[in-house]
Design an enzyme around this catalytic site. Structure first.
Site, PDB file in Angstrom:
ATOM      1  CE1 TYR A 170      -3.227  -2.790  -0.028  1.00 47.35           C
ATOM      2  CE2 TYR A 170      -3.995  -2.088   2.115  1.00 47.35           C
ATOM      3  CZ  TYR A 170      -4.102  -2.912   1.016  1.00 47.35           C
ATOM      4  OH  TYR A 170      -5.112  -3.847   0.962  1.00 47.35           O
TER       5      TYR A 170
ATOM      6  CE  LYS B 207       1.172 -17.567  -2.534  1.00 44.20           C
ATOM      7  NZ  LYS B 207       0.367 -18.775  -2.437  1.00 44.20           N
TER       8      LYS B 207
ATOM      9  CG  ASP C  60      -2.205 -20.095  -0.519  1.00 46.94           C
ATOM     10  OD1 ASP C  60      -1.473 -19.934   0.477  1.00 46.94           O
ATOM     11  OD2 ASP C  60      -1.849 -20.745  -1.522  1.00 46.94           O
TER      12      ASP C  60
ATOM     13  CG  ASP D 132      -7.341  -4.337   3.625  1.00 48.12           C
ATOM     14  OD1 ASP D 132      -8.394  -4.331   4.277  1.00 48.12           O
ATOM     15  OD2 ASP D 132      -7.141  -3.583   2.653  1.00 48.12           O
TER      16      ASP D 132
ATOM     17  CG  ASP E 148     -12.600  -6.559   5.514  1.00 49.40           C
ATOM     18  OD1 ASP E 148     -12.412  -6.017   6.620  1.00 49.40           O
ATOM     19  OD2 ASP E 148     -12.867  -5.922   4.481  1.00 49.40           O
TER      20      ASP E 148
END
Ligand code: NAD
Length: 370
Positions: free
Chosen positions: A145, A195, A227, A251, A255
């Site tokens: 970001y 990852k 994942d 993020d 959620d």
């Protein structure tokens, strides 16, 4: 009775449902000051689309100075469809990233706890989510970001969008320390999500988190690819205590974790690390329901509870406020997003009034959690 010095709290209502969910919480804070429960100086400032409309900037310098002078900032939500076509620098969401950065709030704490009264609101089977109580510790001021280079460029006549995932050793180390430290007061288990099978930034992430973990021998550590973590969260969420991860993975996973609990309108977050803590619900400005008095203000109240606890050192009042939300749910009073057959559906304003009234009742009865 108030004790100690006056604490400064800045309110940033923002856009969409932001002002609606902020209103009852601002009212409760004002009442706390009026009844001399706390010595507070509460101010309000512009952020997001509302700030852009009035000043031409989503994060005006005045808002940043007021925030920096405060002990804590309570932010509702920013954004809306009419700002979606603005250049990136003027988008309300830019203000969100900007204020977290300006306050040096590099750690985002996102609890996902199942309120037993809302067990039926989850899309998962009750036996899968029973006892769910996890905390996502999300790195907030680094990663893709913020990484450079970024932008949309034209190469040989073809437009290319570019973002950069980037983490330095000190950035990883400080977020890992936050995660291990909070885990010490919980169930003492950290799962680091990355990852590392594809990204070099994740290889470094895993190495540094492992090293920091050695300073916390009482806390167990495991690693999981993002994942797999996304799958495990819906398969067996009870296995998680503290999840520590980078900005973009955090993020998304936080959620996802929020949906386990049934409603995005029930979840608070804290962004800490600098002198001033920033507290906000995890939901956005919900333009689809803005102005209709149907938004759920609970996440906003629970954000205030985190503020009381982490920035004002008022853990007792924080627990009382959490208990007030639970009591109202237990009475079967619900906003539309968490309604069940047989519950009494109320609007944002009435839900706010009920939570505040129960808060004062619990304090007066002295039955509040200590
Ligand atoms: P959102 O969280 O605003 O809404 C998602 C869904 O959840 C909607 O159906 C909405 O009605 C519902 N919802 C959210 N909060 C609720 C509440 N308190 N009570 C009842 N229902 C609630 O996410 P979105 O629709 O993806 O984004 C809308 C806008 O908000 C966009 O402009 C986005 O950029 C912005 N946004 C801001 C923040 C923030 O300020 N922290 C976070 C996420 C999104």
């Amino acid at each position: 009775m108030t004790t100690g010095k006056t604490r400064k709290v800045l309110l940033l209502p923002g856009d969409g449902i932001g002002p609606e969910v902020m209103k009852p919480v601002a009212g409760l804070l004002a009442e706390m000051a009026a009844r001399k429960l706390l010595s507070l100086e509460v101010r309000e400032a512009l952020i997001g689309g509302a700030a852009y409309d009035k000043t031409g900037h989503p994060l005006p310098p005045e808002t940043v100075s007021l925030a920096r002078e405060s002990d804590a900032v309570l932010l509702a939500a920013v954004g809306g469809p009419r700002y979606d076509t603005l250049p990136y620098e003027h988008r309300p969401e830019r203000a969100l990233l900007g204020i977290r950065e300006k306050l040096g709030a590099f750690a985002n704490l996102r609890p996902a706890r199942l309120f037993p009264q809302l067990a039926n609101a989850s899309t998962l089977k009750p036996e899968v989510i029973a006892g769910l109580d996890l905390l996502v510790v999300r790195e907030l001021t680094g990663g893709i970001y913020f990484g450079a280079p970024r932008g949309i460029v034209t190469e040989n006549g073809i437009r290319v969008g570019i973002n950069t995932e980037r983490y330095s050793e000190p950035e990883i180390e400080r977020i890992a320390r936050v995660a291990f430290t909070v885990a010490r007061n919980r169930r003492r288990k950290v799962t680091s999500v990355d990852k590392a099978n594809v990204l070099e930034s994740s290889v470094l992430w895993r190495e540094v988190v492992t090293r920091v973990g050695r300073d916390f021998p009482e806390v167990s550590l495991d690693h999981m690819y993002v994942d797999n973590a996304a799958m495990q969260l819906v398969r067996n969420p009870g296995q998680f205590d503290v999840i520590v991860t980078g900005n973009i993975f955090g993020d998304i996973l936080s959620d996802e974790a929020s949906q386990l609990t049934g409603s995005i309108g029930m979840l608070a977050s804290a962004s800490v690390g600098g002198r001033t803590g920033l507290y906000e619900p995890i939901h956005g400005s919900a333009p689809d329901i803005a102005g209709k008095d149907i938004a759920n203000p609970s996440a906003m109240f629970l954000s205030l509870a985190m503020l009381l606890d982490h920035s004002l050192g008022e853990a007792g009042l924080a627990r009382t406020l959490e208990q007030s939300v639970e009591t109202v749910l237990g009475e079967g009073i619900r906003t539309r997003d968490i309604a069940e057959p047989g519950s009494r559906v109320v609007g944002c304003r009435e839900m706010g009034e009920k939570i505040s009234r129960v808060f004062w009742d619990l304090l007066e009865k002295g039955s509040a959690a200590k």
